[in-house]
Scaffold this active site. Structure first.
Site, PDB file in Angstrom:
ATOM      1  N   ALA A  48       0.848  -1.204   0.000  1.00 48.49           N
ATOM      2  CA  ALA A  48       0.000   0.000   0.000  1.00 48.49           C
ATOM      3  C   ALA A  48       0.874   1.242   0.000  1.00 48.49           C
ATOM      4  O   ALA A  48       1.981   1.243   0.554  1.00 48.49           O
ATOM      5  CB  ALA A  48      -0.938   0.000   1.204  1.00 48.49           C
ATOM      6  N   ASP A  49       0.361   2.288  -0.619  1.00 43.11           N
ATOM      7  CA  ASP A  49       1.063   3.572  -0.608  1.00 43.11           C
ATOM      8  C   ASP A  49       0.043   4.690  -0.587  1.00 43.11           C
ATOM      9  O   ASP A  49      -0.955   4.642  -1.303  1.00 43.11           O
ATOM     10  CB  ASP A  49       1.952   3.724  -1.840  1.00 43.11           C
ATOM     11  CG  ASP A  49       2.794   4.990  -1.766  1.00 43.11           C
ATOM     12  OD1 ASP A  49       3.705   5.042  -0.907  1.00 43.11           O
ATOM     13  OD2 ASP A  49       2.529   5.923  -2.550  1.00 43.11           O
ATOM     14  N   THR A  50       0.288   5.687   0.256  1.00 42.70           N
ATOM     15  CA  THR A  50      -0.651   6.791   0.422  1.00 42.70           C
ATOM     16  C   THR A  50      -0.026   8.101  -0.058  1.00 42.70           C
ATOM     17  O   THR A  50       1.113   8.413   0.285  1.00 42.70           O
ATOM     18  CB  THR A  50      -1.082   6.928   1.895  1.00 42.70           C
ATOM     19  OG1 THR A  50      -1.712   5.707   2.313  1.00 42.70           O
ATOM     20  CG2 THR A  50      -2.066   8.071   2.073  1.00 42.70           C
TER      21      THR A  50
END
Length: 200
Positions: A73-75
């Site tokens: 995941a990457d925000t």
């Protein structure tokens, strides 16, 4: 509600916030940070950029654990045409918060699910509106050190949440993992299932 799985799950993230959110599924999982350089080539939309980095995080972990399902995941915090990543200094953190003050920005989290015959990615977006912030508020928050490991220089789940006037969308997405959508996706893929409980 109990869930069951026949798969091994690995969360490719060292974020304690993502670990806590993924733990809501109450299925066994490991944490193996990918430690990649979080950059992508070319001009991409925030959604494609977040998905690309999330996928990159899964690649080295899948190579080491081909039979596991790896989740990356990457925000990204996006304000108009600018992406605000994790600040590298207190001055940069203050500059980010001044830009966000009184305005609405978009928080995009890309999620990639790879391995064991599975390959799917998606991005979730949430709109976040800040109150007008004074220099005193910004300086006091940045002085806590909370800004430096968070995209956009704030944590909605910590004191940074005091700056938030409203959100439209998934709160957990802003924290770093849209766990509800991930849950629905894993159910659709049939890699997790409900454990039937029979009562007499």
């Amino acid at each position: 509600m109990k869930l069951t799985t026949n798969y091994s799950f690995i969360l490719a993230s060292e974020s304690p916030r993502r670990k806590e959110l993924f733990g809501k599924l109450a299925i066994p999982f490991e944490v193996q940070p990918a430690n990649i350089e979080e950059v992508v080539e070319g001009k991409l939309t925030p959604e494609d950029m977040a998905i690309s980095i999330a996928y990159k995080k899964t690649v080295p972990i899948v190579e080491k654990n081909p039979n596991a399902i790896v989740i990356g995941a990457d925000t990204i915090v996006h304000l108009e045409q600018e992406s605000l990543g994790k600040p590298t200094s207190q001055d940069q953190a203050k500059a980010y918060l001044k830009k966000l003050s009184g305005r609405t920005h978009t928080v995009v989290t890309g999620v990639s699910i790879q391995g064991s015959g599975t390959s799917i990615s998606f991005a979730e977006s949430t709109q976040v509106t800040f109150y007008e912030l004074t220099d005193e508020q910004i300086d006091a928050y940045v002085a806590t050190g909370d800004s430096l490991d968070k995209a956009g220089a704030y944590g909605i789940q910590t004191m940074g949440g005091l700056f938030v006037k409203k959100i439209e969308g998934d709160y957990n997405n802003v924290v770093g993992l849209p766990i509800s959508r991930l849950f629905q996706t894993l159910l659709t893929l049939e890699v997790i299932k409900f454990e039937k409980e029979w009562s007499k």
